[in-house]
Design a protein around this motif. Structure first.
Motif, PDB file in Angstrom:
ATOM      1  N   ARG A   1      32.339  44.691  -0.342  1.00 17.36           N
ATOM      2  CA  ARG A   1      32.773  43.423   0.267  1.00 17.36           C
ATOM      3  C   ARG A   1      33.789  43.644   1.377  1.00 17.36           C
ATOM      4  O   ARG A   1      34.328  42.694   1.922  1.00 17.36           O
ATOM      5  N   ASP A   2      34.062  44.913   1.689  1.00 18.44           N
ATOM      6  CA  ASP A   2      34.984  45.276   2.765  1.00 18.44           C
ATOM      7  C   ASP A   2      36.393  44.734   2.511  1.00 18.44           C
ATOM      8  O   ASP A   2      37.079  44.285   3.430  1.00 18.44           O
ATOM      9  N   GLU A   3      36.825  44.796   1.252  1.00 17.15           N
ATOM     10  CA  GLU A   3      38.178  44.368   0.904  1.00 17.15           C
ATOM     11  C   GLU A   3      39.148  45.536   1.107  1.00 17.15           C
ATOM     12  O   GLU A   3      38.728  46.691   1.194  1.00 17.15           O
ATOM     13  N   PRO A   4      40.451  45.251   1.166  1.00 21.25           N
ATOM     14  CA  PRO A   4      41.437  46.329   1.343  1.00 21.25           C
ATOM     15  C   PRO A   4      41.438  47.293   0.154  1.00 21.25           C
ATOM     16  O   PRO A   4      41.182  46.899  -0.986  1.00 21.25           O
ATOM     17  N   LEU A   5      41.728  48.548   0.444  1.00 23.10           N
ATOM     18  CA  LEU A   5      41.849  49.574  -0.593  1.00 23.10           C
ATOM     19  C   LEU A   5      43.309  49.688  -1.011  1.00 23.10           C
ATOM     20  O   LEU A   5      44.188  49.915  -0.179  1.00 23.10           O
ATOM     21  N   HIS A   6      43.571  49.512  -2.300  1.00 26.98           N
ATOM     22  CA  HIS A   6      44.929  49.647  -2.843  1.00 26.98           C
ATOM     23  C   HIS A   6      44.997  50.933  -3.664  1.00 26.98           C
ATOM     24  O   HIS A   6      44.123  51.199  -4.492  1.00 26.98           O
TER      25      HIS A   6
ATOM     26  N   PRO B   1      35.949  48.300  -8.313  1.00 26.61           N
ATOM     27  CA  PRO B   1      36.331  48.862  -7.007  1.00 26.61           C
ATOM     28  C   PRO B   1      35.146  49.079  -6.073  1.00 26.61           C
ATOM     29  O   PRO B   1      35.290  48.969  -4.847  1.00 26.61           O
ATOM     30  N   LEU B   2      33.959  49.366  -6.636  1.00 27.56           N
ATOM     31  CA  LEU B   2      32.778  49.527  -5.798  1.00 27.56           C
ATOM     32  C   LEU B   2      32.414  48.205  -5.122  1.00 27.56           C
ATOM     33  O   LEU B   2      32.047  48.177  -3.933  1.00 27.56           O
ATOM     34  N   ILE B   3      32.527  47.112  -5.863  1.00 29.67           N
ATOM     35  CA  ILE B   3      32.268  45.793  -5.277  1.00 29.67           C
ATOM     36  C   ILE B   3      33.278  45.484  -4.183  1.00 29.67           C
ATOM     37  O   ILE B   3      32.929  44.925  -3.130  1.00 29.67           O
ATOM     38  N   GLN B   4      34.548  45.853  -4.412  1.00 31.73           N
ATOM     39  CA  GLN B   4      35.571  45.644  -3.385  1.00 31.73           C
ATOM     40  C   GLN B   4      35.232  46.406  -2.111  1.00 31.73           C
ATOM     41  O   GLN B   4      35.436  45.897  -1.003  1.00 31.73           O
ATOM     42  N   TRP B   5      34.716  47.618  -2.277  1.00 32.94           N
ATOM     43  CA  TRP B   5      34.324  48.417  -1.110  1.00 32.94           C
ATOM     44  C   TRP B   5      33.158  47.760  -0.377  1.00 32.94           C
ATOM     45  O   TRP B   5      33.169  47.614   0.846  1.00 32.94           O
TER      46      TRP B   5
ATOM     47  N   SER C   1      48.681  52.436  11.767  1.00 32.57           N
ATOM     48  CA  SER C   1      48.601  51.061  12.238  1.00 32.57           C
ATOM     49  C   SER C   1      47.788  50.208  11.273  1.00 32.57           C
ATOM     50  O   SER C   1      46.662  50.558  10.900  1.00 32.57           O
ATOM     51  N   GLY C   2      48.380  49.097  10.814  1.00 38.34           N
ATOM     52  CA  GLY C   2      47.699  48.171   9.926  1.00 38.34           C
ATOM     53  C   GLY C   2      47.855  48.469   8.458  1.00 38.34           C
ATOM     54  O   GLY C   2      47.485  47.651   7.612  1.00 38.34           O
ATOM     55  N   VAL C   3      48.422  49.628   8.115  1.00 34.20           N
ATOM     56  CA  VAL C   3      48.577  50.022   6.716  1.00 34.20           C
ATOM     57  C   VAL C   3      49.879  49.461   6.171  1.00 34.20           C
ATOM     58  O   VAL C   3      50.909  49.475   6.847  1.00 34.20           O
TER      59      VAL C   3
ATOM     60  N   ALA D   1      39.473  50.683   5.077  1.00 38.52           N
ATOM     61  CA  ALA D   1      39.376  52.107   4.738  1.00 38.52           C
ATOM     62  C   ALA D   1      37.982  52.636   5.038  1.00 38.52           C
ATOM     63  O   ALA D   1      36.983  51.931   4.890  1.00 38.52           O
ATOM     64  N   ASP D   2      37.930  53.894   5.458  1.00 39.49           N
ATOM     65  CA  ASP D   2      36.652  54.549   5.693  1.00 39.49           C
ATOM     66  C   ASP D   2      36.018  54.961   4.361  1.00 39.49           C
ATOM     67  O   ASP D   2      36.600  54.773   3.286  1.00 39.49           O
ATOM     68  N   ALA D   3      34.852  55.568   4.439  1.00 41.03           N
ATOM     69  CA  ALA D   3      34.134  55.976   3.232  1.00 41.03           C
ATOM     70  C   ALA D   3      34.889  57.066   2.470  1.00 41.03           C
ATOM     71  O   ALA D   3      34.880  57.094   1.238  1.00 41.03           O
TER      72      ALA D   3
END
Length: 202
Positions: free
Chosen positions: A39-44, A33-37, A63-65, A80-82
């Protein structure tokens, strides 16, 4: 030779299994999940909702969710933000730390057993620390998941208060496991005392 007896290869396989469990837990619960963050991937994230329906009636997303799910409410935050990312990483980080501590203690127990000295005070301490670690980690992870639910719902839903609340329930299975481990530690403590008495008579 008995089929149920442990030889050095069995000990080696068990050590590899314990070490692999620690590495896999860290990789799947934290690193992936850290790599996904990064790489700016969506948060599931699967939210715990206060309704039986997968997507409760009247729940609206930001909006967008994206909202979906069959057994629960799955939220997909495209950017997603930090805050939501950190909240989602915290339960996995706590789990990885707990598994690492328990894995290290299990390796100590295996080494003591392999050396033919299972009934020692170090073994008793290891069993008690494992029980405490499981107990504390269970409560901490459950609370962290509840916090993550609240943070992510606030970022994803227009009205998160009526849909997702900060719920905190204590899982009974891990706590029962802690009680059994504590009882096992007491049995090993009695064995250590008997062993010391026998050695004193020799």
């Amino acid at each position: 030779m008995s089929v149920l007896s442990f030889n050095r290869w069995d000990y080696l396989a068990t050590k590899v299994l314990v070490g692999g469990a620690v590495l896999v837990t860290a990789a799947t619960a934290v690193i992936a999940p850290l790599i996904q963050w990064l790489r700016d991937e969506p948060l599931h994230w699967d939210l715990t909702v206060a309704h039986d329906a997968p997507v409760p009636r009247g729940v609206e997303a930001q909006s967008g969710v994206t909202l979906s799910g069959t057994d629960g409410l799955r939220v997909t935050l495209p950017q997603a933000d930090a805050g939501p990312w950190i909240a989602s990483l915290l339960p996995g980080a706590l789990l990885a730390v707990a598994v690492a501590v328990v894995g290290w203690l299990l390796l100590r127990l295996l080494r003591a057993t392999e050396a033919g000295q299972p009934f020692t005070r170090q073994t008793v301490r290891s069993l008690r620390v494992i029980a405490i670690t499981v107990f504390v980690a269970t409560l901490a992870i459950t609370f962290a998941e509840a916090v993550a639910d609240s943070v992510i719902a606030g970022a994803a839903l227009l009205d998160s208060v009526s849909t997702v609340g900060l719920t905190f329930s204590i899982p009974l299975v891990p706590l029962a496991f802690c009680v059994l481990l504590t009882a096992l530690a007491e049995a090993f403590a009695r064995g250590a005392v008997l062993q010391d008495d026998v050695e004193g008579l020799v």
